[in-house]
Design an enzyme around this catalytic site. Structure first.
Site, PDB file in Angstrom:
ATOM      1  N   SER A 102      24.276 -32.139  26.679  1.00  0.00           N
ATOM      2  CA  SER A 102      24.856 -31.568  27.888  1.00  0.00           C
ATOM      3  C   SER A 102      23.770 -31.364  28.947  1.00  0.00           C
ATOM      4  CB  SER A 102      25.585 -30.265  27.547  1.00  0.00           C
ATOM      5  OG  SER A 102      26.420 -29.860  28.606  1.00  0.00           O
ATOM      6  N   ASP A 243      35.938 -34.726  24.383  1.00  0.00           N
ATOM      7  CA  ASP A 243      35.127 -33.955  25.331  1.00  0.00           C
ATOM      8  C   ASP A 243      35.898 -33.811  26.640  1.00  0.00           C
ATOM      9  OD1 ASP A 243      33.202 -33.008  27.193  1.00  0.00           O
ATOM     10  OD2 ASP A 243      31.589 -33.912  26.045  1.00  0.00           O
ATOM     11  N   HIS A 271      33.252 -31.176  23.335  1.00  0.00           N
ATOM     12  CA  HIS A 271      31.997 -30.907  24.037  1.00  0.00           C
ATOM     13  C   HIS A 271      31.237 -29.880  23.207  1.00  0.00           C
ATOM     14  CE1 HIS A 271      29.375 -31.016  27.530  1.00  0.00           C
ATOM     15  NE2 HIS A 271      29.211 -29.716  27.383  1.00  0.00           N
TER      16      HIS A 271
END
Length: 290
Positions: A102, A243, A271
């Protein structure tokens, strides 16, 4: 036995742990926004080390036992990137395999663009093409991408949690667990496991609320998307089919703009840090490039 170490980096103290032999190729794990190194599971790190890597995980500034700042502190995404580079300098590591999740993936991209000599390989997990978390890549006119389209999978969006008192241990742990579950999928760890992780995160953190605010304000730094074509390091993109923060357009765009990048879909993953159910695939992909 793994022991936490404090090192001076860029005028602050950074807490880190290492796994494996110093003589093996170094691999730096870069966590997500306001995330300490606790999110990289101990066993996951040990398995990477068993695959012949000298694994380094660390607490971003304002997380874990690294230097904490008051809410509203002014630092930037560039500072977060320089912390990663400064840590490698402190360890005497000229270049490393970078694995970023991320926000960590955005920082890894920036390092690969601005300091290419520091990158052996690049692994980008659950991230985007150098954009902020609310940005969607412009795909107009983009030709077909040579990657497998994720299968259609029903996605159930869990209700978002309300305002959390991050200074209260019970409330913060519950908030973290709810947040992880809301972003996850069928392989996300069960509640007892998540609570243990959340408790560890809380107990090692000075001020979760301040860290979350400060990292959000710091952001990802100036966009580097237009410079990603200059990346020469072998690049692997790992992305969950569930995600919702960075839908499929994001990894496809990364695969399009980074020369030779390889996109691998993680079926049933949201995610999140790759859950144990997909470790076999993830580890083999990360350890594949020598």
């Amino acid at each position: 036995m793994v022991t936490e170490t404090m090192m001076p980096v860029n005028g602050i103290q950074v807490c880190l742990e290492t796994f494996g032999e110093r003589t093996d190729p170094p691999l730096l794990l870069i966590a997500g926004e306001a995330s300490s190194m606790d999110w990289w599971d101990d066993e996951f790190c040990r398995r990477l080390a068993a695959g012949g890597r000298f694994v380094i995980r660390y607490d971003h500034r304002d997380t874990g036992r690294s230097t904490a700042f008051p809410a509203g502190a002014a630092y930037s995404g560039a500072d977060l990137m320089n912390d990663a580079l400064g840590l490698l300098d402190a360890l005497g590591v000229p270049a490393a395999h970078l694995v970023g999740l991320s926000l960590g993936g955005a920082l890894a991209q920036r390092i690969a663009v601005e300091h290419p000599h520091r990158v052996l390989t690049l692994t980008l997990i659950a991230t985007s093409a150098g954009l902020g978390p609310d940005s969607v890549p412009v795909l107009a006119g983009v030709g077909p991408v040579a990657v497998r389209t994720p299968p259609a999978t029903e996605v159930r969006v869990r209700p978002a949690t309300g305002e959390v008192d991050w200074s209260d241990r019970r409330a913060a742990v519950a908030g973290l667990v709810a947040e992880i579950k809301s972003r996850g999928g069928p392989f996300t760890p069960d509640d007892p496991q998540l609570r243990r992780l959340a408790e560890r995160v809380f107990d090692r953190s000075a001020d979760l609320g301040a860290a979350r605010l400060n990292h959000r304000r710091a952001g990802y730094g100036a966009p580097v998307r237009d410079r990603l074509a200059a990346i020469e390091a072998p690049t692997l993109i790992l992305h969950g089919t569930l995600d919702q923060r960075f839908p499929a357009e994001h990894p496809r765009e990364l695969a399009r703009v980074i020369p030779g990048a390889r996109l691998v879909w993680l079926e049933g993953v949201g995610h999140e840090v790759p859950p144990r159910a997909v470790w076999g695939r993830v580890l083999s992909e990360i350890l594949g490039p020598a």
